[in-house]
Scaffold this motif. Structure first.
Motif, mmCIF file in Angstrom:
data_model
loop_
_atom_site.group_PDB
_atom_site.id
_atom_site.type_symbol
_atom_site.label_atom_id
_atom_site.label_comp_id
_atom_site.label_asym_id
_atom_site.label_seq_id
_atom_site.Cartn_x
_atom_site.Cartn_y
_atom_site.Cartn_z
ATOM 1 N N ALA A 1 5.649 7.056 10.738
ATOM 2 C CA ALA A 1 4.305 7.140 9.896
ATOM 3 C C ALA A 1 4.627 7.242 8.526
ATOM 4 N N ALA A 2 4.421 6.006 7.801
ATOM 5 C CA ALA A 2 4.836 5.589 6.410
ATOM 6 C C ALA A 2 4.075 5.696 5.439
ATOM 7 N N LYS A 3 4.261 6.189 4.125
ATOM 8 C CA LYS A 3 3.304 6.098 2.973
ATOM 9 C C LYS A 3 3.103 4.526 2.676
ATOM 10 N N HIS A 4 2.048 4.052 2.155
ATOM 11 C CA HIS A 4 1.589 2.858 1.995
ATOM 12 C C HIS A 4 1.112 2.771 0.571
ATOM 13 N N GLN A 5 1.912 1.886 -0.202
ATOM 14 C CA GLN A 5 1.651 1.724 -1.664
ATOM 15 C C GLN A 5 1.387 0.145 -1.948
ATOM 16 N N SER A 6 2.163 -0.776 -1.332
ATOM 17 C CA SER A 6 2.063 -1.977 -1.464
ATOM 18 C C SER A 6 2.337 -2.976 -0.323
ATOM 19 N N ALA A 7 2.266 -4.152 -0.447
ATOM 20 C CA ALA A 7 2.391 -5.050 0.768
ATOM 21 C C ALA A 7 3.944 -5.180 1.289
ATOM 22 N N TRP A 8 4.947 -4.861 0.278
ATOM 23 C CA TRP A 8 6.074 -4.850 0.550
ATOM 24 C C TRP A 8 6.684 -4.065 1.762
ATOM 25 N N GLU A 9 6.011 -2.908 1.849
ATOM 26 C CA GLU A 9 6.703 -2.017 2.964
ATOM 27 C C GLU A 9 6.243 -2.435 4.193
ATOM 28 N N THR A 10 5.187 -3.092 4.511
ATOM 29 C CA THR A 10 4.664 -3.863 5.568
ATOM 30 C C THR A 10 5.775 -4.852 6.007
ATOM 31 N N ILE A 11 6.369 -5.400 5.070
ATOM 32 C CA ILE A 11 7.273 -6.777 5.524
ATOM 33 C C ILE A 11 8.724 -5.825 5.790
ATOM 34 N N LYS A 12 9.130 -5.095 4.850
ATOM 35 C CA LYS A 12 10.246 -4.381 5.073
ATOM 36 C C LYS A 12 10.563 -3.481 6.087
ATOM 37 N N LEU A 13 9.547 -2.894 6.633
ATOM 38 C CA LEU A 13 9.596 -1.789 7.640
ATOM 39 C C LEU A 13 9.984 -2.664 8.935
ATOM 40 N N SER A 14 9.308 -3.668 9.206
ATOM 41 C CA SER A 14 9.396 -4.253 10.564
ATOM 42 C C SER A 14 10.984 -4.417 10.881
ATOM 43 N N ASN A 15 11.748 -4.460 9.922
ATOM 44 C CA ASN A 15 13.419 -4.827 10.141
ATOM 45 C C ASN A 15 14.119 -3.631 10.279
ATOM 46 N N LEU A 16 13.653 -2.201 10.007
ATOM 47 C CA LEU A 16 14.069 -1.158 9.845
ATOM 48 C C LEU A 16 14.186 -0.533 11.451
ATOM 49 N N VAL A 17 13.570 -0.907 12.379
ATOM 50 C CA VAL A 17 13.693 -0.412 13.739
ATOM 51 C C VAL A 17 13.729 -1.643 14.751
ATOM 52 N N ASP A 18 14.275 -1.473 15.789
ATOM 53 C CA ASP A 18 14.469 -2.612 16.528
ATOM 54 C C ASP A 18 13.298 -3.508 17.077
ATOM 55 N N LEU A 19 12.590 -2.930 17.753
ATOM 56 C CA LEU A 19 11.409 -3.815 18.124
ATOM 57 C C LEU A 19 10.014 -2.821 17.703
ATOM 58 N N PRO A 20 9.637 -3.070 16.525
ATOM 59 C CA PRO A 20 8.253 -2.388 16.180
ATOM 60 C C PRO A 20 7.139 -2.833 16.589
ATOM 61 N N SER A 21 6.375 -2.108 16.851
ATOM 62 C CA SER A 21 4.622 -2.627 17.109
ATOM 63 C C SER A 21 3.776 -1.703 16.133
ATOM 64 N N THR A 22 3.244 -2.457 15.189
ATOM 65 C CA THR A 22 2.779 -1.837 14.175
ATOM 66 C C THR A 22 1.164 -1.728 14.360
ATOM 67 N N VAL A 23 0.434 -0.696 14.074
ATOM 68 C CA VAL A 23 -0.859 -0.336 14.053
ATOM 69 C C VAL A 23 -1.423 -1.164 12.847
ATOM 70 N N LEU A 24 -2.479 -1.957 12.993
ATOM 71 C CA LEU A 24 -3.072 -2.688 11.619
ATOM 72 C C LEU A 24 -4.383 -2.949 11.853
ATOM 73 N N LYS A 25 -4.997 -3.063 10.653
ATOM 74 C CA LYS A 25 -6.556 -3.082 10.930
ATOM 75 C C LYS A 25 -6.880 -4.571 11.730
#
Length: 251
Positions: free
Chosen positions: A74-98
């Motif tokens: 569960a991540a803080k959301h301040q910019s578009a940058w973290e939506t890009i970077k976080l996808s590489n911080l875990v092995d196989l992410p599945s992101t909840v998106l609008k």
């Protein structure tokens, strides 16, 4: 100078994105985990471009809290940058998106084929039930769930609003939630073409174990994320002052 570098970044970003989208279009017929791997190559390339053209780097703290796959991040959301970077911080992410993102031309199809979890924010209880069902499937597939509890980017200094969807996932999936704090808006502001060079800090905090009631969980999640985020923002501002730079937070 920053504006010129940002223009170059956006040009190369578009070239990189279009090339990836069309070169790997055949991958859309493969299982979702392979499509996700390609998406991670794309996001890795974007962070390299951001570093080369805009001097934006990342410091990751608390990696040890991201080792377990069966968690909700569960991540803080301040910019578009973290939506890009976080996808590489875990092995196989599945992101909840609008839901709107899942229906964009071409890219939306990539999102769906990569196993992301679209949610209709106006869909009420039915949309939350669908989100929970899809998230449970992704966990069973060995994926890690990423969600932004605020639902949209919240500028620094603005009171956040945490939506109940994350509490629904927490209750029904019965897995730990790893809070993520960050200070990306100091460098990468929404709607701002020029960026401020520097090191964005992402900090994974100790997981919240399953079993708390909904109200207690939401209070604990918000307190942990907002307290750590405020600390990281002040740390980032101190660094910017030392370098004689202004942040992009708008405060």
């Amino acid at each position: 100078m920053n504006l010129f570098r940002a223009i170059l970044f956006n040009i190369f970003l578009q070239i990189w994105t279009i090339c990836m989208a069309f070169v790997f279009a055949p991958s859309l017929f493969l299982p979702s985990r392979y499509v996700m791997r390609i998406a991670q190559v794309w996001s890795g390339g974007v962070t390299v471009l951001a570093s080369v053209f805009m001097g934006i780097k990342a410091e990751i703290r608390g990696r040890e809290h991201l080792q377990d796959k069966r968690v909700i991040v569960a991540a803080k959301h301040q910019s578009a940058w973290e939506t890009i970077k976080l996808s590489n911080l875990v092995d196989l992410p599945s992101t909840v998106l609008k839901n709107e993102l899942a229906h964009m031309f071409l890219y939306g199809y990539y999102f769906r084929r990569a196993g992301m979890i679209p949610v209709d924010r106006e869909g009420g209880a039915g949309a939350i039930r669908k989100m929970i069902r899809l998230a449970a499937q992704r966990l069973d597939e060995g994926r890690t769930i990423i969600i932004y509890p605020e639902g949209t980017r919240t500028p620094i200094g603005q009171k956040p609003r945490y939506f109940p969807g994350v509490a629904g996932l927490y209750k029904e999936l019965g897995v730990p939630v790893v809070p993520i704090a960050l200070n990306s808006a100091l460098y990468w502001r929404r709607g701002q073409l020029a960026k401020t060079p520097g090191t964005i800090i992402i900090e994974a905090l100790p997981p919240i174990p399953p079993g708390l009631d909904r109200k207690t969980f939401l209070r604990e999640l918000e307190e942990r994320i907002e307290t750590a985020t405020a600390r990281l923002v002040e740390e980032g501002r101190a660094d910017l002052r030392r370098r004689g730079l202004d942040d992009l937070s708008g405060e």
